[in-house]
Design a protein around this motif. Structure first.
Motif, PDB file in Angstrom:
ATOM      1  N   LEU A   1     -17.753 -34.301 -24.167  1.00 34.88           N
ATOM      2  CA  LEU A   1     -18.887 -34.082 -25.060  1.00 34.88           C
ATOM      3  C   LEU A   1     -20.160 -34.673 -24.461  1.00 34.88           C
ATOM      4  O   LEU A   1     -21.222 -34.052 -24.507  1.00 34.88           O
ATOM      5  N   GLN A   2     -20.064 -35.868 -23.881  1.00 35.20           N
ATOM      6  CA  GLN A   2     -21.244 -36.497 -23.286  1.00 35.20           C
ATOM      7  C   GLN A   2     -21.790 -35.648 -22.136  1.00 35.20           C
ATOM      8  O   GLN A   2     -23.013 -35.520 -21.968  1.00 35.20           O
ATOM      9  N   GLN A   3     -20.902 -35.049 -21.357  1.00 39.61           N
ATOM     10  CA  GLN A   3     -21.358 -34.188 -20.253  1.00 39.61           C
ATOM     11  C   GLN A   3     -22.016 -32.922 -20.795  1.00 39.61           C
ATOM     12  O   GLN A   3     -23.005 -32.441 -20.239  1.00 39.61           O
ATOM     13  N   CYS A   4     -21.481 -32.397 -21.876  1.00 39.88           N
ATOM     14  CA  CYS A   4     -22.087 -31.209 -22.501  1.00 39.88           C
ATOM     15  C   CYS A   4     -23.500 -31.518 -22.982  1.00 39.88           C
ATOM     16  O   CYS A   4     -24.423 -30.719 -22.799  1.00 39.88           O
ATOM     17  N   VAL A   5     -23.657 -32.682 -23.604  1.00 39.78           N
ATOM     18  CA  VAL A   5     -24.985 -33.086 -24.075  1.00 39.78           C
ATOM     19  C   VAL A   5     -25.938 -33.233 -22.892  1.00 39.78           C
ATOM     20  O   VAL A   5     -27.094 -32.792 -22.939  1.00 39.78           O
ATOM     21  N   GLN A   6     -25.450 -33.820 -21.789  1.00 40.54           N
ATOM     22  CA  GLN A   6     -26.295 -34.000 -20.608  1.00 40.54           C
ATOM     23  C   GLN A   6     -26.703 -32.660 -20.002  1.00 40.54           C
ATOM     24  O   GLN A   6     -27.870 -32.455 -19.646  1.00 40.54           O
ATOM     25  N   VAL A   7     -25.744 -31.737 -19.887  1.00 49.91           N
ATOM     26  CA  VAL A   7     -26.050 -30.422 -19.318  1.00 49.91           C
ATOM     27  C   VAL A   7     -27.050 -29.687 -20.200  1.00 49.91           C
ATOM     28  O   VAL A   7     -28.004 -29.060 -19.701  1.00 49.91           O
ATOM     29  N   ALA A   8     -26.851 -29.747 -21.522  1.00 55.09           N
ATOM     30  CA  ALA A   8     -27.774 -29.067 -22.442  1.00 55.09           C
ATOM     31  C   ALA A   8     -29.174 -29.658 -22.333  1.00 55.09           C
ATOM     32  O   ALA A   8     -30.174 -28.929 -22.350  1.00 55.09           O
ATOM     33  N   THR A   9     -29.253 -30.980 -22.195  1.00 51.53           N
ATOM     34  CA  THR A   9     -30.556 -31.642 -22.084  1.00 51.53           C
ATOM     35  C   THR A   9     -31.283 -31.224 -20.807  1.00 51.53           C
ATOM     36  O   THR A   9     -32.503 -31.061 -20.792  1.00 51.53           O
ATOM     37  N   GLU A  10     -30.518 -31.028 -19.734  1.00 54.04           N
ATOM     38  CA  GLU A  10     -31.119 -30.655 -18.457  1.00 54.04           C
ATOM     39  C   GLU A  10     -31.491 -29.175 -18.393  1.00 54.04           C
ATOM     40  O   GLU A  10     -32.482 -28.813 -17.749  1.00 54.04           O
ATOM     41  N   ASN A  11     -30.710 -28.317 -19.058  1.00 49.75           N
ATOM     42  CA  ASN A  11     -30.868 -26.871 -18.888  1.00 49.75           C
ATOM     43  C   ASN A  11     -31.594 -26.179 -20.032  1.00 49.75           C
ATOM     44  O   ASN A  11     -32.104 -25.071 -19.847  1.00 49.75           O
ATOM     45  N   ASN A  12     -31.621 -26.790 -21.218  1.00 49.74           N
ATOM     46  CA  ASN A  12     -32.152 -26.093 -22.385  1.00 49.74           C
ATOM     47  C   ASN A  12     -33.623 -25.727 -22.200  1.00 49.74           C
ATOM     48  O   ASN A  12     -34.447 -26.567 -21.821  1.00 49.74           O
ATOM     49  N   LEU A  13     -33.958 -24.473 -22.489  1.00 50.44           N
ATOM     50  CA  LEU A  13     -35.319 -23.988 -22.275  1.00 50.44           C
ATOM     51  C   LEU A  13     -36.309 -24.606 -23.254  1.00 50.44           C
ATOM     52  O   LEU A  13     -37.464 -24.859 -22.897  1.00 50.44           O
ATOM     53  N   GLN A  14     -35.863 -24.849 -24.490  1.00 51.21           N
ATOM     54  CA  GLN A  14     -36.753 -25.485 -25.461  1.00 51.21           C
ATOM     55  C   GLN A  14     -37.149 -26.886 -25.003  1.00 51.21           C
ATOM     56  O   GLN A  14     -38.303 -27.297 -25.162  1.00 51.21           O
ATOM     57  N   LEU A  15     -36.180 -27.598 -24.438  1.00 50.99           N
ATOM     58  CA  LEU A  15     -36.480 -28.936 -23.957  1.00 50.99           C
ATOM     59  C   LEU A  15     -37.419 -28.900 -22.749  1.00 50.99           C
ATOM     60  O   LEU A  15     -38.270 -29.776 -22.585  1.00 50.99           O
ATOM     61  N   LYS A  16     -37.255 -27.887 -21.910  1.00 48.98           N
ATOM     62  CA  LYS A  16     -38.175 -27.750 -20.774  1.00 48.98           C
ATOM     63  C   LYS A  16     -39.594 -27.487 -21.266  1.00 48.98           C
ATOM     64  O   LYS A  16     -40.567 -28.021 -20.719  1.00 48.98           O
ATOM     65  N   GLN A  17     -39.719 -26.668 -22.307  1.00 49.19           N
ATOM     66  CA  GLN A  17     -41.036 -26.436 -22.892  1.00 49.19           C
ATOM     67  C   GLN A  17     -41.606 -27.726 -23.470  1.00 49.19           C
ATOM     68  O   GLN A  17     -42.788 -28.040 -23.298  1.00 49.19           O
ATOM     69  N   GLY A  18     -40.748 -28.478 -24.174  1.00 51.76           N
ATOM     70  CA  GLY A  18     -41.194 -29.730 -24.767  1.00 51.76           C
ATOM     71  C   GLY A  18     -41.624 -30.733 -23.715  1.00 51.76           C
ATOM     72  O   GLY A  18     -42.630 -31.444 -23.885  1.00 51.76           O
TER      73      GLY A  18
END
Length: 446
Positions: A25-42
């Motif tokens: 789960l921690q790795q999933c959260v890390q991958v989502a944080t790195e790859n998510n487009l909304q976060l990149k916009q933010g």
């Protein structure tokens, strides 16, 4: 509740890792944080606000501009060097260096700097809020995968049980202990079990696809999740229920979704001051240096022009002055800007109150849902244990010919339903507890 530990341990599936990416789960959260487009916009928004804040501080410094021009004049015109009219063609060149500095602008510069700092904090809070939402979406998706995989395991175990009983029943039918017609009922049950397994696997693939989309991973990438330690899940299932008021007060004070309004309102206040400054006088200091060159001649009096460097030295002009601008009437622009800034402040105040009220309501509902989930889980555990005992008893009776195939298949279906309901109740309880953890800023892990 010790039986929960054993039950979870029994249901936890094991997957081969060859050719697959296994994620916690921690790795999933890390991958989502790195790859998510909304976060990149933010993140880009935070970087832009940071640069805007740094640039606003430069407003305290004077501005300096250098300009140059080169002209080809044809026909009747004015010589920019001598300021005399000419009818012949000539060329002219000029240089200008100008500087200006605000001495007083109604506090507009200082408030602009402060507003940029508040806007930076606001962008940071918005980014933090997006991170929290993405992390919560990941854990929801992760739990959905866990639930789907346990449903596959239940369906697989049910097929194994029915298969074993079918083989045993064939022996019993051959020995004359049970009617051969009972075999048809068990074979029909096995066929239905296989259909249920196909549906469970389809749902499992769907949940994995949803997780990969959330992590921005290719749909064809082979991914499997790593189950958390059973003791961790057991701790979640047995955690006490916090008080709703305590949770709500903490969330209002710490959650980025609410805290962002503090910076938004501060930015709005400064925007009102900036708008009001446009109605005040502006005092500024300015300076300018300029020079010109012209190759114009005035025959028969002037037939040869001075050299380029000589003209630039001779035509040098220097000006220093103070400028005062007093706004009197600007087509209502100042007034409408002030009213617009005031409206934004009032509107954001209301938005904050709405958000706080909604948060209190959501927290209260989340705590009540958690209490209901605990009660449902306890009831489902008792139902599962009763169904398991009833199935074992019916199976023994069927094997000695004192129970019909209908009784057996009905009993095994009841057990499967109770087992599925227990798994669903377990994950619903974990999910409801994670909602409370989200409001309390606790780690969203398992």
């Amino acid at each position: 509740m010790k039986r929960i530990f054993f039950f979870i341990a029994c249901l936890s599936p094991v997957f081969p890792v060859t050719g697959q990416t296994v994620l916690t789960l921690q790795q999933c959260v890390q991958v989502a944080t790195e790859n998510n487009l909304q976060l990149k916009q933010g993140a880009a928004g935070v970087e832009f606000s940071d640069r805007a804040s740094a640039q606003s501080k430069l407003l305290l410094l004077p501005n300096l501009n250098l300009g140059s021009s080169y002209m080809w004049n044809f026909g009747y015109t004015i010589d920019p060097v001598t300021n005399l009219p000419l009818a012949n063609n000539f060329e002219a060149n000029g240089y200008q260096l100008s500087a200006g500095m605000n001495l007083f602008a109604g506090g507009k510069v200082g408030n602009t700097i402060k507003k940029s700092a508040s806007d930076l904090q606001l962008a940071t809070m918005n980014y933090k809020n997006t991170v929290e939402n993405i992390q919560f979406q990941v854990i929801v998706s992760f739990l959905s995968v866990m639930f789907a995989e346990e449903q596959v395991k239940i369906s697989t175990e049910k097929i194994n049980t029915t298969n074993a009983q079918l083989e045993n029943s064939r022996k019993l039918a051959a020995a004359g202990s049970i009617p051969e017609g009972d075999l048809l009922s068990i074979e029909a049950q096995l066929a239905q079990d296989n259909v249920n397994l196909i549906q469970a696997r389809n749902q499992q693939e769907k949940t994995y696809l949803d997780l990969k989309l959330l992590l921005q991973l290719p749909a064809d990438e082979q991914v499997r999740i790593q189950y958390p330690d059973a003791a961790q899940l057991d701790a979640i299932l047995n955690a006490p229920v916090p008080d709703a008021i305590t949770v709500a007060n903490y969330a209002i004070e710490h959650k980025a979704s609410i805290q962002k309004y503090e910076y938004q309102l501060e930015s709005d206040k400064l925007a009102m001051k900036i708008a009001a400054a446009d109605a005040l006088p502006t005092l500024s200091l300015f300076g300018q240096m300029s020079t010109n060159y012209s190759n114009a001649t005035y025959p028969p009096y002037v037939t040869e022009v001075d050299p380029y460097g000589t003209q630039l030295d001779n035509n040098l002009s220097e000006v220093v002055g103070i400028s005062l601008q007093i706004p009197i009437f600007n087509n209502g622009t100042v007034m409408i800007n002030k009213q617009s800034a005031e409206f934004n402040y009032v509107n954001d105040q209301l938005a904050k109150e709405i958000a706080v009220n909604a948060l209190r309501q959501n927290v209260t509902q989340a705590v009540n849902d958690l209490k209901a989930a605990i009660a449902t889980y306890d009831a489902s555990m008792k139902s599962y244990q009763a169904a398991k005992t009833a199935f074992e008893f019916t199976e023994k009776k069927f094997n000695i010919g004192s129970a019909s195939a209908f009784d057996y298949t009905n009993s095994i279906n009841t057990l499967a339903q109770a087992e599925s309901a227990l798994v669903q109740a377990k994950f619903d309880l974990i999910f409801k507890s994670k909602i409370i953890d989200y409001y309390l800023d606790k780690p969203l892990d398992l």
